[in-house]
Write an enzyme that holds these catalytic residues in place. Sequence first.
Site: not given
Length: 159
Positions: A48-49
């Site tokens: 996600v990052c």
Amino acid sequence: MALSVGSKAPDFTLKSKGAEGLRDIALGANLGKKNTVLLFFPLAFTSVCTQEMCDVTAGLGSYEGLNAEVIAVSVDSPFAQEAWAKKENITITVASDLNKTTAKNYEVLLDDLIGLGSVSARAAFVIDKAGVIQYAEQTPTPKDLPNFEAIKAKLASLS
């Protein structure tokens, strides 16, 4: 919960590693000149990052066009951040909050993330040229992304 709109943004000086070596990244460098989008993210090399920072990198021109600098902050070392940024072609400024002071000051430090210890929450702040927080969001979970349309709308409303 994250600092609120209208609060004075805590200043910081963090390390960033790039081709030019280690350098200091300070909020104060933008004061009086441009707005700052401060993005806290939990950890480099996570899905996600990586998605978030790649998406922001792809749209960097829109932030620059709104007279804003984007600074992404995590508790990773600047050396790990540099390796991740190179691997994923992330070109926004990524700064290391290894001692977790900045995340604490912005009230976005999570006590524990899946047994890994304390990391920053996923959060976004728009800080105006005077150093005042104009937008603040901490996502409900680290898997959720900030509302980038709202961030851009806030930047567009600032002179």
